[in-house]
Each structure stands twice: as structure tokens, then as C-alpha cells.
Design a protein around this motif. Structure first.
Motif, PDB file in Angstrom:
ATOM      1  N   UNK A  93      50.797  46.489  40.941  1.00  0.00           N
ATOM      2  CA  UNK A  93      51.263  45.391  40.084  1.00  0.00           C
ATOM      3  C   UNK A  93      50.493  44.114  40.379  1.00  0.00           C
ATOM      4  N   UNK A  94      50.381  43.770  41.650  1.00  0.00           N
ATOM      5  CA  UNK A  94      49.700  42.515  42.001  1.00  0.00           C
ATOM      6  C   UNK A  94      48.207  42.580  41.708  1.00  0.00           C
ATOM      7  N   UNK A  95      47.586  43.718  42.012  1.00  0.00           N
ATOM      8  CA  UNK A  95      46.148  43.840  41.789  1.00  0.00           C
ATOM      9  C   UNK A  95      45.782  43.926  40.327  1.00  0.00           C
ATOM     10  N   UNK A  96      46.626  44.534  39.517  1.00  0.00           N
ATOM     11  CA  UNK A  96      46.300  44.730  38.098  1.00  0.00           C
ATOM     12  C   UNK A  96      46.603  43.483  37.273  1.00  0.00           C
ATOM     13  N   UNK A  97      47.766  42.887  37.477  1.00  0.00           N
ATOM     14  CA  UNK A  97      48.178  41.752  36.657  1.00  0.00           C
ATOM     15  C   UNK A  97      47.686  40.414  37.211  1.00  0.00           C
ATOM     16  N   UNK A  98      47.631  40.280  38.548  1.00  0.00           N
ATOM     17  CA  UNK A  98      47.193  39.018  39.131  1.00  0.00           C
ATOM     18  C   UNK A  98      48.155  37.888  38.799  1.00  0.00           C
ATOM     19  N   UNK A  99      47.632  36.677  38.698  1.00  0.00           N
ATOM     20  CA  UNK A  99      48.433  35.535  38.302  1.00  0.00           C
ATOM     21  C   UNK A  99      49.387  35.052  39.383  1.00  0.00           C
ATOM     22  N   UNK A 150      45.869  47.219  50.944  1.00  0.00           N
ATOM     23  CA  UNK A 150      44.817  48.195  50.639  1.00  0.00           C
ATOM     24  C   UNK A 150      44.790  48.529  49.154  1.00  0.00           C
ATOM     25  N   UNK A 151      45.958  48.837  48.587  1.00  0.00           N
ATOM     26  CA  UNK A 151      46.033  49.242  47.180  1.00  0.00           C
ATOM     27  C   UNK A 151      45.644  48.082  46.268  1.00  0.00           C
ATOM     28  N   UNK A 152      46.095  46.886  46.581  1.00  0.00           N
ATOM     29  CA  UNK A 152      45.777  45.732  45.742  1.00  0.00           C
ATOM     30  C   UNK A 152      44.270  45.509  45.662  1.00  0.00           C
ATOM     31  N   UNK A 153      43.587  45.576  46.800  1.00  0.00           N
ATOM     32  CA  UNK A 153      42.143  45.335  46.801  1.00  0.00           C
ATOM     33  C   UNK A 153      41.407  46.361  45.938  1.00  0.00           C
ATOM     34  N   UNK A 154      41.889  47.603  45.943  1.00  0.00           N
ATOM     35  CA  UNK A 154      41.266  48.635  45.118  1.00  0.00           C
ATOM     36  C   UNK A 154      41.527  48.388  43.633  1.00  0.00           C
ATOM     37  N   UNK A 155      42.731  47.976  43.296  1.00  0.00           N
ATOM     38  CA  UNK A 155      43.064  47.731  41.891  1.00  0.00           C
ATOM     39  C   UNK A 155      42.305  46.524  41.346  1.00  0.00           C
ATOM     40  N   UNK A 156      42.126  45.504  42.179  1.00  0.00           N
ATOM     41  CA  UNK A 156      41.355  44.336  41.754  1.00  0.00           C
ATOM     42  C   UNK A 156      39.935  44.747  41.381  1.00  0.00           C
ATOM     43  N   UNK A 182      43.641  54.358  36.988  1.00  0.00           N
ATOM     44  CA  UNK A 182      43.122  53.673  38.180  1.00  0.00           C
ATOM     45  C   UNK A 182      43.549  54.357  39.471  1.00  0.00           C
ATOM     46  N   UNK A 183      44.827  54.685  39.592  1.00  0.00           N
ATOM     47  CA  UNK A 183      45.344  55.208  40.864  1.00  0.00           C
ATOM     48  C   UNK A 183      44.567  56.409  41.393  1.00  0.00           C
ATOM     49  N   UNK A 184      44.230  57.426  40.570  1.00  0.00           N
ATOM     50  CA  UNK A 184      43.458  58.564  41.106  1.00  0.00           C
ATOM     51  C   UNK A 184      42.110  58.166  41.700  1.00  0.00           C
TER      52      UNK A 184
END
Length: 261
Positions: A93-99, A150-156, A182-184
Motif C-alpha cells: 500500500x505505501x510503496x504503490x500509492x505513496x503520498x 523491504x516490500x515497500x522499496x520493491x513496490x516503489x 507486482x508482488x510475484x
């Protein structure tokens, strides 16, 4: 250099497999009842009938190590499961939407990351109380921040890729893009984080049980056995060797496997 890393990887696979085999065997079979006491066999040295000797209550140490390893591994797996599940959701959520949402959650996450996971779990234990299930909850919560990061940095990184832009053009919703597209593609990084997290969870659980805040008597865990053996290091050193070796083999094995990633 590659040959050395390959050798370390296979050595890690062997050690990790040995630990998993030992724990797996303990699920279905132990030579004796782990909690069966026999005063006549108190602090018996290793022999043919008791390969790792007995403890101060005459209980078979091999059986207790097998049962304790099972408990420690189960707690570690549950801990990593909780951390991974909520870490993926919050990180995605944080990595994809940001803001502003990203800023609020990540500032809170940074505060929690400032504390070692064991120390943070001790804070939660002081609130919810001691015990096996409470330690799972406390450790699981304490492990969430590291997975979020870790997950946020990858999604960004991944959300700017062409395949994500194409998915948006095709009309895919945010949920589908995050968890189907994205997740896979974050699997290798998340898998590495899970391996590291499992190692840390084994050590954290052992530390909590050693302090008497995790698994309670008469149940066995590796940390609990190390704590109980402390008073017998000179009179019955075999009491501490077995649980200590299982921890060393497990952590070293998974660490060497993770180096390959």
C-alpha cells in the motif's frame, strides 16, 4: 569467488536440511516422553540408551531437544508468517500509492525499526503477558516493520516498470496490479527477507525463552533448555551442548543459503 559461494550454498543446504530433518523427525517420533522424569537417571552422561544424556530431572535430553526444536521452529514460522503477511500488505500500500499515507506509515515504521526486534517484543510481552502464544504475537508484531521496509522499496521500484503501465492501460485495478502483477516480481527479495527473518525469529524465541518469557515449564524449547542448563555447565555440560548445537546449525545453515541470493 563463484565456486566459493556455491560451496557455501550447498553447505548451507546440508545444514539447513539436517535441522529440518531433525525437527521433522521430532514431530512423529521421540525416543522417550520429553517430560518423563526419572530421579535415578539424574544428570546421566551420554550413553547408548540416552545419546545426549539426561537433565537434572532425569529426562532424556535428545527427546527434549527434538520437542524443543519443534516448538522453537513453530514459533519462528508463525512469527515470520505474521510479519510477512502484514508486511506485504502495508509495504504494498505505501510503496504503490505513496503520498501522505506513505509518509505517516513509514515514519511510524522507522520508529519501530529503531528498536531491536527482541527488545520490541519484550515491550509487547510486558503488556500482553508471558507464554508461548503471547510470544508468537509479540515477535510477529515486532517483525512486521522490517518486512514493510523491504516490500515497500520493491513496490516503489516495480510500479514504474513498463509492465505495470501496460496493466493500467489495459484497465487492471489497483488490487490486481499490486498483488497479481507486482508482488510475484518481488518474490526473490521477499524470500531472502523470510530466510533472514526465520533466523532472527529462532534467535529471538530462544532469547525470550531463555529469559523465562516465552515457553513455560514443563514444555521444552531450545532457549528454555539453555536457561535450565546454565546451573549445570560444569557438572553436566552435555545439557547445554545439544540445544546450543541445534541453534548454531540452524542459523548457520539458513545464513549460508541466503548468501547465494
Amino acid at each position: 569467488m563463484k565456486r566459493k559461494r556455491k560451496g557455501s550454498f550447498w553447505a548451507g543446504c546440508f545444514l539447513a536440511g539436517l535441522a529440518i530433518l531433525f525437527v521433522g523427525t521430532g514431530i512423529f517420533y521421540t525416543p522417550y516422553d520429553p517430560n518423563q522424569m526419572n530421579a535415578a537417571l539424574k544428570n546421566t552422561a551420554p550413553c547408548w540408551t540416552h545419546w545426549f544424556g539426561t537433565d537434572n530431572f532425569g529426562r532424556d535430553i535428545l527427546s527434549r531437544v527434538m520437542a524443543g526444536s519443534r516448538t522453537t521452529f513453530l514459533i519462528a514460522l508463525c512469527t515470520v508468517g505474521i510479519g510477512t503477511f502484514f508486511g506485504i500488505i502495508l509495504g504494498a500500500i505505501t510503496g504503490y500509492f505513496g503520498g501522505i499515507l506513505d509518509k505517516i506509515i513509514m515514519r511510524m515504521n522507522d520508529v519501530l525499526l529503531a528498536f531491536p526486534s527482541l527488545l520490541l517484543s519484550l515491550v509487547f510481552i510486558s503488556i500482553i503477558g508471558i507464554g508461548k502464544y503471547n510470544s508468537i504475537a509479540a515477535l510477529g508484531i515486532a517483525f512486521i516493520p522490517s518486512f514493510v521496509r523491504v516490500v515497500r522499496s520493491e513496490f516503489v521500484t516495480q510500479k514504474e516498470m513498463d509492465y505495470v503501465k501496460n496493466a493500467r492501460i489495459m484497465g487492471a485495478g489497483h488490487g490486481r496490479i499490486m498483488f497479481v502483477h507486482i508482488l510475484p516480481n518481488t518474490f526473490s527479495i521477499v524470500a531472502s527477507a523470510i530466510t533472514i527473518g526465520f533466523n532472527n525469529a529462532v534467535l529471538a524465541e530462544a532469547g525470550m525463552s531463555y529469559l523465562g518469557l516465552g515457553v513455560q515449564p514443563p514444555d521444552a524449547s531450545l532457549g528454555r533448555m539453555l536457561s535450565e542448563s546454565q546451573a549445570y555447565l560444569f557438572s553436566a555440560p552435555w545439557y547445554a551442548v545439544a540445544p546450543g548445537m541445534v541453534i548454531i546449525i540452524t542459523v548457520l545453515g539458513f545464513s549460508l543459503v541466503n548468501e547465494k541470493r
